[in-house]
Design a protein around this motif. Structure first.
Motif, PDB file in Angstrom:
ATOM      1  N   THR A 120     -14.268  88.281 -58.335  1.00 34.45           N
ATOM      2  CA  THR A 120     -13.877  87.132 -57.467  1.00 34.45           C
ATOM      3  C   THR A 120     -13.475  85.998 -58.266  1.00 34.45           C
ATOM      4  OG1 THR A 120     -15.773  86.298 -57.075  1.00 34.45           O
ATOM      5  CG2 THR A 120     -15.373  87.786 -55.582  1.00 34.45           C
ATOM      6  N   LEU A 121     -12.893  85.254 -57.622  1.00 31.19           N
ATOM      7  CA  LEU A 121     -12.518  83.788 -58.395  1.00 31.19           C
ATOM      8  C   LEU A 121     -13.925  83.080 -58.519  1.00 31.19           C
ATOM      9  CD1 LEU A 121      -9.175  82.465 -56.916  1.00 31.19           C
ATOM     10  CD2 LEU A 121      -9.710  83.619 -59.338  1.00 31.19           C
ATOM     11  N   ARG A 122     -14.207  81.928 -59.262  1.00 32.37           N
ATOM     12  CA  ARG A 122     -15.365  80.977 -59.266  1.00 32.37           C
ATOM     13  C   ARG A 122     -15.523  80.092 -57.763  1.00 32.37           C
ATOM     14  NH1 ARG A 122     -16.905  81.811 -64.355  1.00 32.37           N
ATOM     15  NH2 ARG A 122     -15.094  81.919 -65.875  1.00 32.37           N
ATOM     16  N   ALA A 123     -16.597  79.990 -57.714  1.00 34.06           N
ATOM     17  CA  ALA A 123     -16.970  79.297 -56.251  1.00 34.06           C
ATOM     18  C   ALA A 123     -16.086  78.253 -55.621  1.00 34.06           C
ATOM     19  CB  ALA A 123     -18.485  78.961 -56.259  1.00 34.06           C
ATOM     20  N   ALA A 124     -15.577  77.540 -56.591  1.00 36.68           N
ATOM     21  CA  ALA A 124     -14.894  76.405 -56.255  1.00 36.68           C
ATOM     22  C   ALA A 124     -13.550  76.636 -55.723  1.00 36.68           C
ATOM     23  CB  ALA A 124     -14.763  75.335 -57.438  1.00 36.68           C
ATOM     24  N   TYR A 125     -12.938  77.746 -55.811  1.00 35.10           N
ATOM     25  CA  TYR A 125     -11.845  78.236 -55.476  1.00 35.10           C
ATOM     26  C   TYR A 125     -11.677  78.505 -54.187  1.00 35.10           C
ATOM     27  CZ  TYR A 125     -10.274  78.162 -60.358  1.00 35.10           C
ATOM     28  OH  TYR A 125      -9.964  77.792 -61.661  1.00 35.10           O
ATOM     29  N   ARG A 126     -10.813  78.096 -53.601  1.00 32.90           N
ATOM     30  CA  ARG A 126     -10.173  78.411 -51.925  1.00 32.90           C
ATOM     31  C   ARG A 126     -10.294  79.987 -51.622  1.00 32.90           C
ATOM     32  NH1 ARG A 126     -10.646  77.180 -46.477  1.00 32.90           N
ATOM     33  NH2 ARG A 126      -8.976  77.928 -45.633  1.00 32.90           N
ATOM     34  N   LEU A 127      -9.647  80.887 -52.527  1.00 30.91           N
ATOM     35  CA  LEU A 127      -9.684  82.168 -52.280  1.00 30.91           C
ATOM     36  C   LEU A 127     -11.014  82.635 -52.246  1.00 30.91           C
ATOM     37  CD1 LEU A 127      -7.848  84.503 -51.980  1.00 30.91           C
ATOM     38  CD2 LEU A 127      -7.569  84.690 -54.348  1.00 30.91           C
ATOM     39  N   ARG A 128     -12.039  82.084 -53.195  1.00 28.06           N
ATOM     40  CA  ARG A 128     -13.266  82.585 -53.250  1.00 28.06           C
ATOM     41  C   ARG A 128     -13.941  82.371 -51.921  1.00 28.06           C
ATOM     42  NH1 ARG A 128     -17.742  83.606 -56.619  1.00 28.06           N
ATOM     43  NH2 ARG A 128     -19.548  84.251 -55.306  1.00 28.06           N
ATOM     44  N   ARG A 129     -13.650  81.202 -51.399  1.00 28.19           N
ATOM     45  CA  ARG A 129     -14.451  80.724 -50.130  1.00 28.19           C
ATOM     46  C   ARG A 129     -13.772  81.724 -49.139  1.00 28.19           C
ATOM     47  NH1 ARG A 129     -13.759  75.682 -52.363  1.00 28.19           N
ATOM     48  NH2 ARG A 129     -11.670  75.303 -51.180  1.00 28.19           N
ATOM     49  N   LEU A 130     -12.655  82.021 -49.142  1.00 26.57           N
ATOM     50  CA  LEU A 130     -12.019  83.111 -47.980  1.00 26.57           C
ATOM     51  C   LEU A 130     -12.662  84.502 -48.475  1.00 26.57           C
ATOM     52  CD1 LEU A 130      -8.241  82.048 -48.017  1.00 26.57           C
ATOM     53  CD2 LEU A 130      -9.932  81.659 -46.094  1.00 26.57           C
ATOM     54  N   THR A 131     -12.744  84.923 -49.514  1.00 23.60           N
ATOM     55  CA  THR A 131     -13.428  85.911 -49.741  1.00 23.60           C
ATOM     56  C   THR A 131     -14.921  86.135 -49.029  1.00 23.60           C
ATOM     57  OG1 THR A 131     -12.106  86.666 -51.705  1.00 23.60           O
ATOM     58  CG2 THR A 131     -14.334  87.928 -51.469  1.00 23.60           C
ATOM     59  N   ASP A 132     -15.599  85.314 -49.343  1.00 22.61           N
ATOM     60  CA  ASP A 132     -17.062  85.215 -48.871  1.00 22.61           C
ATOM     61  C   ASP A 132     -17.000  85.059 -47.233  1.00 22.61           C
ATOM     62  OD1 ASP A 132     -18.064  85.277 -51.577  1.00 22.61           O
ATOM     63  OD2 ASP A 132     -18.350  82.968 -51.598  1.00 22.61           O
ATOM     64  N   ALA A 133     -16.230  84.174 -46.818  1.00 26.95           N
ATOM     65  CA  ALA A 133     -16.007  84.145 -45.299  1.00 26.95           C
ATOM     66  C   ALA A 133     -15.694  85.636 -44.673  1.00 26.95           C
ATOM     67  CB  ALA A 133     -15.257  82.931 -44.890  1.00 26.95           C
ATOM     68  N   LEU A 134     -14.595  86.172 -45.252  1.00 23.87           N
ATOM     69  CA  LEU A 134     -14.201  87.415 -44.687  1.00 23.87           C
ATOM     70  C   LEU A 134     -15.520  88.292 -44.752  1.00 23.87           C
ATOM     71  CD1 LEU A 134     -10.777  87.830 -46.072  1.00 23.87           C
ATOM     72  CD2 LEU A 134     -11.306  87.749 -43.692  1.00 23.87           C
ATOM     73  N   CYS A 135     -16.056  88.680 -45.676  1.00 27.62           N
ATOM     74  CA  CYS A 135     -17.187  89.529 -46.151  1.00 27.62           C
ATOM     75  C   CYS A 135     -18.323  89.145 -45.281  1.00 27.62           C
ATOM     76  CB  CYS A 135     -17.627  89.340 -47.472  1.00 27.62           C
ATOM     77  SG  CYS A 135     -16.326  90.061 -48.643  1.00 27.62           S
ATOM     78  N   GLN A 136     -18.725  87.871 -44.866  1.00 30.69           N
ATOM     79  CA  GLN A 136     -19.682  87.397 -43.888  1.00 30.69           C
ATOM     80  C   GLN A 136     -19.223  88.050 -42.559  1.00 30.69           C
ATOM     81  OE1 GLN A 136     -20.525  83.208 -43.921  1.00 30.69           O
ATOM     82  NE2 GLN A 136     -22.280  83.559 -42.679  1.00 30.69           N
TER      83      GLN A 136
END
Length: 296
Positions: A193-209
């Motif tokens: 994944t991208l690092r935590a500051a990136y929007r795509l990383r936040r989307l990845t975490d939210a989708l997985c959750q």
């Protein structure tokens, strides 16, 4: 110091008479003479002296004239540059854009715009997601193109398009046999994944959750091409924007459609609401919105 008086001094010093200057400028002869006298008082030295019916430069005038020529030349260049900048068919547009849009969207928008406005120049600034939009606009950006749309009265936003997200896997991965997949089917996989500051990383975490699991992150990077390189090496799976699958060809990587309802990101354009856009920037903003409308 009156720039008009400087120009009249320059003309007289170059041989134009006061009468001719007054006729050219639409002024009275005494008015031009008084302006030249004020200029001499401002400088603190006599600049012109009468020889018969002709005004000639004094030694101080000849010294001053060299600098007046330079100053007025620079001033005229500056006025011309500002005029070019404010012209709708020239000038420079400063764009700040999210890095993951730089491989496809930004080049396509620039190419279609420059086909109609070839004399407009661009300054391109790739940004990180965590930099606030109001700050970017305050620092000189005319247009923002990102996947973030923060709430701020100082920034106007317009959605441009919805870009699907896909799951990238190695071609030999068991999941690669499918055309589409629900993200929960990848819950046991290692993610890159991208690092935590990136929007795509936040989307990845939210989708997985939303799919009922927390991703096991094996590697973090700073751009999508790096993630795809890691996937190609068999080091994990990654959630990536769909357009990267079209422009970044990797034979060893397969891209699976995600059936999760929230597996997308919205690309938006932003601009300052506290200052008026220059004509060239307004032209580009209008072009981007019209292009997005035609594509939808």
């Amino acid at each position: 110091m009156d720039t008009d008086a400087l120009r009249w001094f320059q003309q007289v010093a170059d041989g134009t008479t006061v009468t001719e200057v007054s006729e050219l400028e639409g002024l009275t002869q005494p008015g031009v003479s008084r302006a030249l006298a004020r200029l001499e008082r401002d400088v603190g030295a006599p600049l012109l002296q009468r020889t018969g019916r002709t005004l000639r430069m004094t030694r101080a005038g000849a010294i001053f004239k060299r600098y007046v020529d330079v100053v007025l030349h620079e001033l005229d260049d500056g006025l011309s540059a500002v005029n070019d900048e404010m012209s709708p068919d020239s000038g420079t547009v400063v764009i700040a854009f999210q890095g993951s849009l730089g491989t496809w969207l930004i080049p396509n928008l620039l190419a279609s715009f420059r086909a109609e406005h070839p004399d407009i120049r661009f300054e391109l600034n790739q940004i990180r997601d965590e930099i606030a939009a109001p700050r970017l606009l305050a620092e000189g950006a005319d247009i923002l193109i990102t996947t973030t749309s923060p709430r701020s009265d100082d920034v106007g936003w317009r959605p441009l398009m919805v870009e699907p997200l896909r799951l990238a896997t190695h071609r030999d991965h068991p999941l690669a046999e499918q055309e589409s997949i629900a993200l929960r089917q990848a819950s046991a996989e290692s993610f890159v994944t991208l690092r935590a500051a990136y929007r795509l990383r936040r989307l990845t975490d939210a989708l997985c959750q939303a799919a009922g699991f927390e991703p096991q992150v094996a590697f973090e990077g700073d751009d999508v091409p790096t993630l795809l390189g890691l996937v190609a090496a068999g080091l994990g799976v990654a959630i990536v924007p769909a357009h990267h699958t079209d422009v970044l060809e990797r034979p060893s990587v397969r891209y699976l459609e995600l059936t999760d309802s929230a597996a997308y990101r919205t690309v938006s354009i932003g601009w300052s609401t506290t200052r008026r856009l220059r004509p060239s920037a307004e032209l580009f903003r209008t072009h981007v919105i019209a292009t997005a409308r035609q594509s939808s």
